[in-house]
Design an enzyme around this catalytic site. Structure first.
Site, mmCIF file in Angstrom:
data_model
loop_
_atom_site.group_PDB
_atom_site.id
_atom_site.type_symbol
_atom_site.label_atom_id
_atom_site.label_comp_id
_atom_site.label_asym_id
_atom_site.label_seq_id
_atom_site.Cartn_x
_atom_site.Cartn_y
_atom_site.Cartn_z
ATOM 1 C CG ASN A 1 -1.854 -1.174 1.213
ATOM 2 O OD1 ASN A 1 -2.530 -1.406 0.225
ATOM 3 N ND2 ASN A 1 -1.892 -1.941 2.295
ATOM 4 C CG HIS B 1 -10.354 -2.322 7.231
ATOM 5 N ND1 HIS B 1 -9.777 -2.302 8.476
ATOM 6 C CD2 HIS B 1 -9.489 -2.998 6.422
ATOM 7 C CE1 HIS B 1 -8.616 -2.922 8.432
ATOM 8 N NE2 HIS B 1 -8.408 -3.345 7.189
ATOM 9 C CD GLU C 1 -12.973 0.610 3.587
ATOM 10 O OE1 GLU C 1 -12.119 0.631 2.685
ATOM 11 O OE2 GLU C 1 -13.280 -0.431 4.196
ATOM 12 C CB SER D 1 -9.423 -1.670 1.769
ATOM 13 O OG SER D 1 -10.407 -2.517 2.297
ATOM 14 C CG ASP E 1 -11.010 3.868 6.893
ATOM 15 O OD1 ASP E 1 -10.034 4.402 6.344
ATOM 16 O OD2 ASP E 1 -10.918 2.844 7.593
ATOM 17 C CG HIS F 1 -7.412 2.055 0.724
ATOM 18 N ND1 HIS F 1 -6.270 1.305 0.542
ATOM 19 C CD2 HIS F 1 -8.061 1.500 1.784
ATOM 20 C CE1 HIS F 1 -6.234 0.332 1.427
ATOM 21 N NE2 HIS F 1 -7.318 0.425 2.192
ATOM 22 C CE LYS G 1 -4.390 0.762 4.395
ATOM 23 N NZ LYS G 1 -3.662 -0.456 4.776
HETATM 24 C C1 LIG Z 1 -9.853 0.791 5.070
HETATM 25 C C2 LIG Z 1 -8.814 0.527 6.117
HETATM 26 N N1 LIG Z 1 -8.981 1.064 7.327
HETATM 27 C C3 LIG Z 1 -8.084 0.852 8.312
HETATM 28 C C4 LIG Z 1 -6.975 0.089 8.114
HETATM 29 C C5 LIG Z 1 -6.015 -0.156 9.246
HETATM 30 O O1 LIG Z 1 -4.919 0.706 9.155
HETATM 31 P P1 LIG Z 1 -3.545 0.359 9.858
HETATM 32 O O2 LIG Z 1 -2.873 -0.652 9.003
HETATM 33 O O3 LIG Z 1 -2.826 1.645 9.949
HETATM 34 O O4 LIG Z 1 -3.871 -0.199 11.213
HETATM 35 C C6 LIG Z 1 -6.739 -0.463 6.852
HETATM 36 C C7 LIG Z 1 -5.512 -1.271 6.627
HETATM 37 O O5 LIG Z 1 -5.480 -2.286 6.045
HETATM 38 C C8 LIG Z 1 -7.685 -0.246 5.829
HETATM 39 O O6 LIG Z 1 -7.533 -0.771 4.612
#
Ligand SMILES: Cc1ncc(COP(=O)(O)O)c(C=O)c1O
Length: 381
Positions: free
Chosen positions: A40, A126, A168, A172, A197, A200, A231
């Protein structure tokens, strides 16, 4: 007693056998790869000398760890700078850094939730958001992917004084984008909060400022954003962005903020530098989207909204086989299988990066496309 099998060991063994049979086994081996289409690190900033230099300077200034929670002794100038840089990049009024995107999501949802808050969420959000919703003890409702009418109906019929809609900005695994403007309008009409969120979205959408900024929602009272620093920003950590009142509430009530050691200052400094680079070099985000377009075109899938391109595969076992085969040929791709995909469709997940060279991109895209085409022929034979 050494040698004897405990009930727990027997259970672990039988679970592993089931995963193996279904093609669902995951691993954590380091990979010697020629072209990475799995990470990522969308802008290639994790290896940017300026980002590394910022992290190194913070290591020397503050030490390897934060030494305590942010509310005890863990807050440093690096954390303050990071929060300022995130606000400058995204146009938000206030930011609060967490030790990961996962803890940011759990922290904000548990701090806003409870019996008086209805939480409505898209089916594809997620795992960290789902865990936050569960831990919040809020009444909750899942709606089908992108079902805006269902969100409206749930908001209109709610009996709770407060409501949060969780989406989101760019999903993701599927890589598609939510209609933030439409959902934000509903939230304004029904006095709810839209929690987006942007794991991405930031660093990719709207020249890196994120999809909430693109939709003109950066300082809306009906919108808050969560982010990961791991990411496009190439570091580690997470953040919640929104109003100063939300930040203050989280500092005082978010358990994953209060009872967690602060983000390592070096990670904070790296992410702060990366956020400044994204803001000052908007062409980086443009390059990701151009590479994503080329990747999607060669692999025969419609171009998704951000860096993530998703190729559906007929079964979990076939997806695992394809990913393993590609790895032996030097291309690393993501392999997403249930339960990471709520619709049960296994997928190869390809990520475009700004720093892929043209020959790398062409070779890797051709390698993936050929493997997928020949797997499809085998499947239909
Ligand atoms: C949409 C989404 N939110 C949150 C996270 C979690 O983030 P982190 O890896 O910083 O804990 C991810 C990571 O894969 C994600 O894709």
């Amino acid at each position: 007693m050494a040698g004897a099998t405990t009930a727990m060991q027997a259970w672990l063994g039988s679970r592993a056998q089931v995963r193996e049979r279904r093609g669902m086994q995951r691993g954590t081996e380091p990979q010697g790869i020629l072209v990475d289409l799995a990470s990522n690190d969308y802008l290639g900033l994790s290896a940017d000398p300026r980002v590394i230099e910022a992290a190194t300077a913070a290591l020397h200034q503050f030490g390897a760890g934060a030494r305590g929670s942010r509310v005890v002794c863990g807050t440093t100038a690096a954390h303050q700078d990071l929060e300022e840089q995130l606000c400058l990049l995204t146009g938000q009024e206030a930011a609060l850094a967490f030790s990961s995107g996962y803890t940011a999501n759990i922290g904000v949802l548990t701090a806003l939730g409870g019996p008086g808050t209805l939480i409505i969420h898209d089916a594809h959000v997620h795992a960290s958001l789902l865990d936050g919703i569960r831990l919040s003890r809020s009444p909750s409702l899942e709606v089908a992917h992108h079902d805006i009418a269902a969100i409206g109906a749930a908001l209109a019929g709610r009996t709770q004084p407060r409501a949060v809609v969780v989406l989101e900005s760019i999903y993701s695994v599927l890589g598609d984008a939510a209609d933030l403007s439409a959902v934000a309008r509903l939230c304004a009409t029904f006095d709810a909060l839209l929690l987006v969120d942007e794991a991405h979205g930031i660093g990719v959408a709207d020249q890196g400022r994120g999809a909430a900024h693109a939709a003109g929602l950066a300082a809306s009272p009906h919108v808050a954003v969560t982010a990961t620093l791991s990411k496009a920003l190439g570091s580690q950590g997470g953040a919640v962005l929104g109003s100063p009142a939300l930040r203050e509430h989280l500092v005082n009530t978010a358990r994953t903020f209060i009872f967690d050691t602060a983000l390592a200052p070096s990670a904070a400094a790296a992410a702060a530098r990366a956020a400044a680079i994204v803001r000052l070099e908007p062409e980086l985000a443009g390059r990701v989207l151009a590479n994503a377009a080329a990747l999607a075109a060669r692999c025969g899938v419609p171009q998704a909204a951000g860096a993530v391109q998703s190729i559906p595969v007929e079964s979990a076992a076939r997806a695992a086989e394809l990913a393993a085969g590609l790895r032996t040929r030097g291309v690393s791709v993501g392999c997403f299988r249930p339960p990471s995909v709520p619709d049960g469709v296994s997928r190869l997940r390809l990520t475009a990066r700004a720093n892929l060279t043209e020959p790398e991109l062409e070779w890797a895209a051709n390698t993936v496309a050929q493997a997928v085409e020949s797997a499809a022929k085998d499947g239909s034979a």
